[in-house]
Motif scaffolding. Structure first.
Motif, PDB file in Angstrom:
ATOM      1  N   PRO A  14       8.478  -1.604  -5.504  1.00 32.04           N
ATOM      2  CA  PRO A  14       9.262  -1.018  -4.397  1.00 32.04           C
ATOM      3  C   PRO A  14      10.325  -1.999  -3.914  1.00 32.04           C
ATOM      4  O   PRO A  14      10.069  -3.196  -3.781  1.00 32.04           O
ATOM      5  CB  PRO A  14       8.198  -0.760  -3.328  1.00 32.04           C
ATOM      6  N   LYS A  87      11.831   3.464  -4.179  1.00 34.95           N
ATOM      7  CA  LYS A  87      10.642   3.773  -3.397  1.00 34.95           C
ATOM      8  C   LYS A  87       9.601   4.408  -4.310  1.00 34.95           C
ATOM      9  O   LYS A  87       9.946   4.993  -5.342  1.00 34.95           O
ATOM     10  CB  LYS A  87      11.000   4.769  -2.285  1.00 34.95           C
ATOM     11  N   PRO A  88       8.329   4.351  -3.929  1.00 31.46           N
ATOM     12  CA  PRO A  88       7.300   5.002  -4.754  1.00 31.46           C
ATOM     13  C   PRO A  88       7.591   6.483  -4.996  1.00 31.46           C
ATOM     14  O   PRO A  88       7.280   6.997  -6.078  1.00 31.46           O
ATOM     15  CB  PRO A  88       6.034   4.804  -3.925  1.00 31.46           C
ATOM     16  N   VAL A 115       7.665   3.478  -9.795  1.00 30.56           N
ATOM     17  CA  VAL A 115       7.870   2.508  -8.716  1.00 30.56           C
ATOM     18  C   VAL A 115       6.519   2.248  -8.072  1.00 30.56           C
ATOM     19  O   VAL A 115       5.950   3.127  -7.406  1.00 30.56           O
ATOM     20  CB  VAL A 115       8.875   3.022  -7.682  1.00 30.56           C
ATOM     21  N   SER A 116       6.010   1.055  -8.294  1.00 25.84           N
ATOM     22  CA  SER A 116       4.665   0.737  -7.820  1.00 25.84           C
ATOM     23  C   SER A 116       4.487  -0.762  -7.718  1.00 25.84           C
ATOM     24  O   SER A 116       5.064  -1.520  -8.500  1.00 25.84           O
ATOM     25  CB  SER A 116       3.626   1.320  -8.779  1.00 25.84           C
ATOM     26  N   SER A 117       3.666  -1.168  -6.762  1.00 31.77           N
ATOM     27  CA  SER A 117       3.360  -2.586  -6.636  1.00 31.77           C
ATOM     28  C   SER A 117       2.071  -2.919  -7.388  1.00 31.77           C
ATOM     29  O   SER A 117       1.642  -4.078  -7.412  1.00 31.77           O
ATOM     30  CB  SER A 117       3.230  -2.963  -5.159  1.00 31.77           C
TER      31      SER A 117
END
Length: 117
Positions: A14, A87-88, A115-117
């Motif tokens: 993100p 953004k996710p 989109v990911s941490s």
């Protein structure tokens, strides 16, 4: 034969950035309106951004305005999508679409953006 080949997708955290590219062939690219769409799991395909044949006119979905930029290079037959501040909820398969002068729509095979941490 119309071909649209997307590239540039992948996994990003993100707030990060990605640049998608679509290479086109088999039609008069400089006369076609080009768009990027996306489809998230369980959701309908939606328009992300559109650019006119000369590049002077662009339209964006409200959800990506100010973060994404669509551009084209009529000499190289490519259309790009610069995606910033991801953004996710931007996670989806992203598709390139061409609308030529005959009114024919053509689609690429899609590229995954996660989109990911």
């Amino acid at each position: 034969q119309v071909q649209l080949v997307e590239s540039g997708g992948g996994l990003v955290q993100p707030g990060g950035s990605l640049r998608l590219s679509c290479a086109a062939s088999g039609f008069t690219f400089s006369s076609a309106s080009m768009s990027w769409y996306r489809q998230a799991p369980g959701k309908e395909r939606e328009l992300v951004a559109r650019i006119g044949s000369t590049g002077s006119r662009t339209n964006y979905a409200d959800s990506v305005k100010g973060r994404f930029t669509i551009s084209r290079d009529n000499a190289r037959n490519t259309v790009d999508l610069q995606m910033n501040a991801l953004k996710p909820e931007d996670t989806a398969v992203y598709y390139c679409k061409a609308l030529d002068l005959s009114g024919r729509n053509s689609w690429g095979q899609g590229t995954q953006v996660t989109v990911s941490s």
